[in-house]
Write a protein that holds these residues in place. Structure first.
Motif, PDB file in Angstrom:
ATOM      1  N   THR A  20       2.239   2.598  -4.493  1.00  0.00           N
ATOM      2  CA  THR A  20       0.806   2.321  -4.356  1.00  0.00           C
ATOM      3  C   THR A  20       0.290   2.822  -3.020  1.00  0.00           C
ATOM      4  O   THR A  20      -0.762   3.474  -2.942  1.00  0.00           O
ATOM      5  N   TRP A  21       1.020   2.542  -1.957  1.00  0.00           N
ATOM      6  CA  TRP A  21       0.623   2.989  -0.620  1.00  0.00           C
ATOM      7  C   TRP A  21       0.596   4.518  -0.545  1.00  0.00           C
ATOM      8  O   TRP A  21      -0.372   5.107  -0.022  1.00  0.00           O
ATOM      9  N   ARG A  24      -2.376   5.971  -2.482  1.00  0.00           N
ATOM     10  CA  ARG A  24      -3.651   5.761  -1.780  1.00  0.00           C
ATOM     11  C   ARG A  24      -3.802   6.745  -0.630  1.00  0.00           C
ATOM     12  O   ARG A  24      -4.911   7.187  -0.322  1.00  0.00           O
ATOM     13  N   SER A  31      -9.336   5.592  -7.370  1.00  0.00           N
ATOM     14  CA  SER A  31      -9.651   4.176  -7.165  1.00  0.00           C
ATOM     15  C   SER A  31      -8.357   3.370  -7.020  1.00  0.00           C
ATOM     16  O   SER A  31      -7.275   3.846  -7.351  1.00  0.00           O
ATOM     17  N   ASP A  32      -8.498   2.149  -6.522  1.00  0.00           N
ATOM     18  CA  ASP A  32      -7.329   1.278  -6.378  1.00  0.00           C
ATOM     19  C   ASP A  32      -6.672   1.003  -7.724  1.00  0.00           C
ATOM     20  O   ASP A  32      -5.450   0.932  -7.828  1.00  0.00           O
ATOM     21  N   SER A  33      -7.485   0.825  -8.756  1.00  0.00           N
ATOM     22  CA  SER A  33      -6.911   0.544 -10.079  1.00  0.00           C
ATOM     23  C   SER A  33      -6.114   1.741 -10.610  1.00  0.00           C
ATOM     24  O   SER A  33      -5.106   1.552 -11.291  1.00  0.00           O
ATOM     25  N   CYS A  35      -4.424   3.903  -8.713  1.00  0.00           N
ATOM     26  CA  CYS A  35      -3.167   3.900  -7.953  1.00  0.00           C
ATOM     27  C   CYS A  35      -2.217   2.822  -8.459  1.00  0.00           C
ATOM     28  O   CYS A  35      -1.013   3.067  -8.604  1.00  0.00           O
TER      29      CYS A  35
END
Length: 87
Positions: A20-21, A24, A31-33, A35
């Motif tokens: 995830t990191w 990003r 978007s965060d979702s 990732c």
């Protein structure tokens, strides 16, 4: 067995957080979702590959998967002994 459980409890969430990191940082436009979804799928794929590999190792090391016992198995951890105990 407890060490393996502890290792898996650290490895898979750590892999998820790392993916995830990294996503990003590598794809700031996502978007965060997005990732989180890609990270979840990657971790699930790693789990599936490891489960398949362990299944192949078990199948190749036993002549009869139902009745053979592994080297570390005792009557307390045997599925066959547990099923006969319940009968």
């Amino acid at each position: 067995m407890l060490l393996t459980l502890a290792g898996g409890s650290l490895f898979f969430p750590g892999l998820f957080a790392l993916c995830t990191w990294a996503l990003r940082r590598a794809r700031p436009a996502w978007s965060d979702s997005d990732c989180v979804m890609i990270s979840t799928r990657l971790v699930s794929s790693v789990q599936a590959v490891l489960a398949t590999g362990s299944g192949i190792v078990i199948i190749r090391s036993c002549s009869d998967v139902i009745t053979d016992r592994g080297s570390g198995e005792t009557s307390g951890t045997s599925l066959l002994a547990a099923s006969s105990w319940q009968s």
